[in-house]
Design an enzyme around this catalytic site. Structure first.
Site, mmCIF file in Angstrom:
data_model
loop_
_atom_site.group_PDB
_atom_site.id
_atom_site.type_symbol
_atom_site.label_atom_id
_atom_site.label_comp_id
_atom_site.label_asym_id
_atom_site.label_seq_id
_atom_site.Cartn_x
_atom_site.Cartn_y
_atom_site.Cartn_z
ATOM 1 N N GLU A 1 -4.488 -13.809 5.078
ATOM 2 C CA GLU A 1 -3.531 -14.898 4.856
ATOM 3 C C GLU A 1 -3.435 -15.885 6.018
ATOM 4 O O GLU A 1 -3.295 -17.097 5.798
ATOM 5 C CB GLU A 1 -2.151 -14.318 4.513
ATOM 6 N N GLU B 1 -4.912 -6.159 -9.944
ATOM 7 C CA GLU B 1 -6.019 -6.077 -8.975
ATOM 8 C C GLU B 1 -7.357 -6.299 -9.668
ATOM 9 O O GLU B 1 -8.266 -6.926 -9.100
ATOM 10 C CB GLU B 1 -6.020 -4.718 -8.264
ATOM 11 N N ASP C 1 4.660 -13.289 -3.998
ATOM 12 C CA ASP C 1 3.717 -14.284 -3.476
ATOM 13 C C ASP C 1 2.862 -15.034 -4.507
ATOM 14 O O ASP C 1 3.008 -16.241 -4.706
ATOM 15 C CB ASP C 1 2.826 -13.642 -2.392
ATOM 16 N N ARG D 1 -9.535 -9.545 -8.432
ATOM 17 C CA ARG D 1 -10.776 -9.211 -7.714
ATOM 18 C C ARG D 1 -11.988 -9.292 -8.646
ATOM 19 O O ARG D 1 -12.941 -10.030 -8.377
ATOM 20 C CB ARG D 1 -10.690 -7.815 -7.092
HETATM 21 C C1 DMJ Z 1 -5.351 -9.817 -1.753
HETATM 22 O O1 DMJ Z 1 -5.800 -8.877 -2.662
HETATM 23 C C2 DMJ Z 1 -4.742 -11.006 -2.447
HETATM 24 O O2 DMJ Z 1 -4.672 -12.067 -1.549
HETATM 25 C C3 DMJ Z 1 -3.377 -10.710 -2.996
HETATM 26 O O3 DMJ Z 1 -2.778 -11.831 -3.584
HETATM 27 C C4 DMJ Z 1 -2.485 -10.210 -1.904
HETATM 28 N N1 DMJ Z 1 -3.065 -9.151 -1.136
HETATM 29 C C5 DMJ Z 1 -4.443 -9.152 -0.769
HETATM 30 C C6 DMJ Z 1 -4.777 -9.593 0.628
HETATM 31 O O4 DMJ Z 1 -3.852 -9.345 1.584
#
Ligand code: DMJ
Length: 461
Positions: free
Chosen positions: A368, A125, A252, A129
């Site tokens: 998304e 994270e 993902d 971020r």
């Molecule tokens: C975000 O922090 C990023 O897109 C991550 O890859 C997946 N989850 C969240 C948003 O849903």
């Protein structure tokens, strides 16, 4: 509505060229169509949404990690805030032309952010971020102070990779480098290359990119002969701890970075890993319903689809399919996500795609679906994707808008509201909606690649 003139072939050709052959990607003016035009009214509507949400953050949570817009309070993930919302919002504010707000956010990141605070953080994270936001801020603003903060943070994150396999621990202390939580998701382990390759390119220090590549290599060594992706690993023992094949949360962005890394760096090895795993996912996980195309859960070893489960997070996958060249599957899968959103109002975090039974009823203001609508629009110029974006804007305003911004829902079936605005709403949801209605030459897809938190980084030429 502006004209649906762009075929998308120029961008796709650029993507294919950039991914397969090292060397320069074609520039926008080498592609075969003029940029798409802005829908000014809808673009400005999204800017107004940003103004509202950012205003709530500034009033109630300035410098803190996240705002709670209903109660007018703030919270932090750790004892020392990392300004998650400020760093996630920085490039969105810049793109929207909100320069005073952007400068205030950049000032906080330059002067107040402590990238080596004595806190134990999620390495993943913090990378997507904070490091991603600092780096895209530097890429867009050419600000050496943001790069300096990114270098300090990159150095503080590197100890996470000090495992027997080279895959990162889930948690690291930014001050001491102490690591913890060897059991981690494949996404946590495999979502580093875009940020760390750009950091290496900007500093001339190869250690960052090498760490990210080492983690991807270690993950690849665990992929079974059927080429399906797995969900969890132990980074000390080098073994799969959750043999679940799927493309949603936990997997993902590992797959996303295989393709986008190949695009960013013109790397044929990453491209072939992506293609192998994509083919396996299409063959074992895809399922057609009346709503369109979905991807479910399978047993890793047998490849047998055993749970028709998906959720809001997994609706990034259609955009990635399209970006990688499969417009047909991308469109059918986006259609299915749109149909689910229409059924629920806003997408819940987990549901059964065959009959839309809710599994996890919360809605988190996730980006998304907006991301896939944006990519489909940019690649096809088909106005239906912009129209589906209007439906999403209407739903956000009807269901999630409060006096001081936008909030999560605790139950999409009842419309019950929570009290939080995740920082990715600023980084991703509003950015992708803005870009859906902006001119097509804002961040052209043959020159920029978005990290998994929607922070744009330049494609290496
Ligand atoms: C975000 O922090 C990023 O897109 C991550 O890859 C997946 N989850 C969240 C948003 O849903």
């Amino acid at each position: 509505m502006s004209r649906p003139a762009r075929s998308g072939l120029g961008v796709l050709a650029a993507a294919a060229l950039a991914a397969c052959a090292p060397g320069p990607a074609p520039s926008a003016d080498e592609t075969d169509a003029a940029p798409l035009e802005a829908d000014v009214a809808l673009r400005d509507r999204v800017v107004d949404m940003m103004r509202l949400a950012w205003g709530g953050y500034v009033e109630h949570a300035w410098g803190r990690d996240e705002v709670h817009p209903v109660s007018g309070t703030a919270s932090d993930w750790h004892a020392v805030p990392l300004g998650l919302t400020a760093v996630d919002a920085l490039d969105t504010l810049h793109l929207m032309g909100l320069t005073a707000e952007r400068d205030a956010a950049a000032g906080w990141l330059r002067d107040e952010l402590d990238p080596t605070a004595d806190i134990t953080v999620s390495a993943f994270e913090t990378n997507i971020r904070v490091l991603g936001g600092l780096l895209s801020g530097h890429a867009l603003l050419d600000d050496p102070a943001l790069l300096a903060q990114a270098v300090r943070l990159g150095d503080a994150l590197l100890p996470a990779f000090d495992s027997p396999t080279g895959m990162p621990y889930r948690s690291v202390n930014l001050s001491t480098g102490a690591v913890s939580q060897p059991r981690t998701s494949a996404a946590d382990a495999g979502t580093w290359l875009l940020e760390l390759a750009y950091l290496s390119a900007q500093t001339g220090d190869p250690r960052y990119e090498a760490a990210a590549r080492g983690a991807l290599d270690a993950l690849d060594a665990l992929v079974p002969a059927n080429d399906l992706p797995f969900t969890e690993v132990d980074v000390e023992q080098g073994r799969i701890t959750l043999p679940l094949a799927q493309v949603g949360g936990g997997v993902d962005s590992w797959l996303e970075y295989l393709f986008k890394g190949s695009l960013q760096l013109g790397d044929a090895t990453l491209r072939s890993r992506w293609e192998r795993m994509l083919a396996a996912a299409n063959s074992a996980l895809a399922e057609e319903t009346d709503d369109g195309l979905w991807y479910g859960y399978a047993d890793l070893e047998s490849g047998v689809l055993n749970a028709p489960v998906t959720g809001a997070l997994a609706c990034f996958w259609p955009g990635l399919l399209a970006l990688a060249g499969d417009l047909e599957r991308g469109a059918r899968h986006t259609d299915a996500c749109v149909a689910a959103r229409e059924a629920y109002g806003l997408l819940p975090d987990a549901f059964l795609y065959r009959d839309l039974t809710v599994v996890s009823a919360n809605h988190e203001l996730r980006p998304e679906l907006a991301e896939s609508l944006f990519v489909m629009w940019r690649l096809t110029g088909d106005p239906r994707w912009r129209a589906r974006g209007v439906d999403l804007l209407d739903a956000l305003d009807a269901l999630a808008r409060v006096e001081g911004g936008y909030t999560v829902l605790t139950d999409v079936r009842t419309g019950a509201r929570g009290d939080a605005t995740p920082s990715f709403f600023f980084a991703e949801t509003l950015k992708y909606l803005f870009l859906l209605y902006a001119d097509g030459d804002v961040l052209p897809l043959d020159a920029w690649v978005f990290n998994t938190e929607a922070h744009p980084l330049p494609i290496r030429r």
